[in-house]
Scaffold this active site. Sequence first.
Site, short mmCIF file in Angstrom:
data_model
loop_
_atom_site.label_atom_id
_atom_site.label_comp_id
_atom_site.label_asym_id
_atom_site.label_seq_id
_atom_site.Cartn_x
_atom_site.Cartn_y
_atom_site.Cartn_z
N GLY A 59 0.80 -1.21 0.00
CA GLY A 59 0.00 0.00 0.00
C GLY A 59 0.84 1.26 0.00
CG PHE A 60 4.94 3.23 1.94
CD1 PHE A 60 4.66 4.09 2.99
CD2 PHE A 60 6.08 3.46 1.19
CE1 PHE A 60 5.49 5.16 3.27
CE2 PHE A 60 6.91 4.52 1.45
CZ PHE A 60 6.62 5.38 2.50
N GLY A 61 3.91 1.58 -1.44
CA GLY A 61 4.57 1.73 -2.73
C GLY A 61 5.53 0.58 -2.97
N PRO A 62 6.39 0.69 -3.98
CG PRO A 62 7.75 1.53 -5.68
CD PRO A 62 6.49 1.82 -4.94
CE LYS A 82 6.95 0.13 3.58
NZ LYS A 82 6.19 -0.09 4.83
CG ASP A 132 -2.26 -3.67 7.70
OD1 ASP A 132 -3.23 -4.43 7.49
OD2 ASP A 132 -1.50 -3.27 6.80
#
Length: 413
Positions: A105-108, A123, A220
């Site tokens: 969800g944060f990115g690659p 991240k 989470d």
Amino acid sequence: METLTDFSQSLALTEYIANAKRKKEVTIIASILLSAILAMTFWCVVNWYIFHSKEAKRKAQLTHMFYIEPVGGEEDDQEVQLFNISTISAATNNFSQANKIGEGGFGPVYQGRLPDGQNIAVKRLSQNSYQGLQEFKNEVTLIAQLQHRNLVKLLGCCIQGEERMLVYEYMPNKSLDQFIFDEARKILLPWEKRFGILKGVSKGLNYLHHESILRIIHRDLKASNVLLDDEMNPKISDFGLARIFENEREETTRRVIGTHGYMSPEYVMDGHYSIKSDVYSFGVLAIEIISGQKNWGFHHPDHELNLLGHAWTLWNEGRALELIDPVLEESSNDTKVSRCIQVGLLCVQHRAEERPTMSEVVSMLQDECGILVEPGEPGFFSGRSFRWTGPASWDCNNHSVNGLTVTTLTGRL
């Protein structure tokens, strides 16, 4: 008639005037050059000062942004290391696809190597990420305060221009979901390894809830947020949604964020979360580790129950061991497996107050002879896919990114 003397005097006067002009021109040129040099020097000094003032201000802002007042009078340095983007770019081969090891969800996420030879995981916040600066700051400020063998270690961050990056220790075996849900790789995790992972994750959560200087609800916990080191030891990661709590009471939020299949009933339905929300997520994870199946999207030919409902049905019928992943049959211990299933079911009970604390869970897993109570009905077990069906007076704006669901509740809250 002009005499020779008069001519000589006139010539001398002419030369004097010419020399005076040349001296004046030289003086003017020298003054101009000197003024230009002084102006250039002044310009350089001013720009140097402005640049370094901005850089100092940026670093001061970052220091303020990512600094938490030590809890309990601690005077240890709590600042995180600030990496330059050129360092991170060089470490990841300019964020090449060959270095990309995942995406959330944060990115690659990229693998990299620092100049000193240390392997790192980076991240990088993507432009279309549902997470923003607040989640970025949240993760940095929280995890910088935490030190436990079952929590991933944050090395630092990078924030330049629009770039937002988090730099972690590199975990060579990546995440748990890439093993237990993969038919080819799940055999690499025999029962004792899975049991060790269960105990490690329980200890990490117990540290967050009861032992760390900041008492934290993760919010989470899931298989993809459990990373594995080179010896398959688990480390909890991704604290972007975590929250600090100061007492045992339940908190309420209008913005419900989490992953389908792992969120507790009270959190999804009413926006209420507490340490028991993490306990529920741990219970789901425990059942998934034992069965090698995902709770969300589970299908069984004989009924419409999800994985939790399937596990509870087998437990009530005295057939709990049928839940175990077939690849574990030769390596498993029936007594341990049955006990872990029972612990998992106790953690996912519908009513939060009936669930154990993580300190109790750690004790249950370590004391293999202790008596356990019978689990009650799990939350969200009656169908293959849960859909929120709150009162009509509420608004539910829901979207999902990479398995995460963001739901805004308005009305009664």
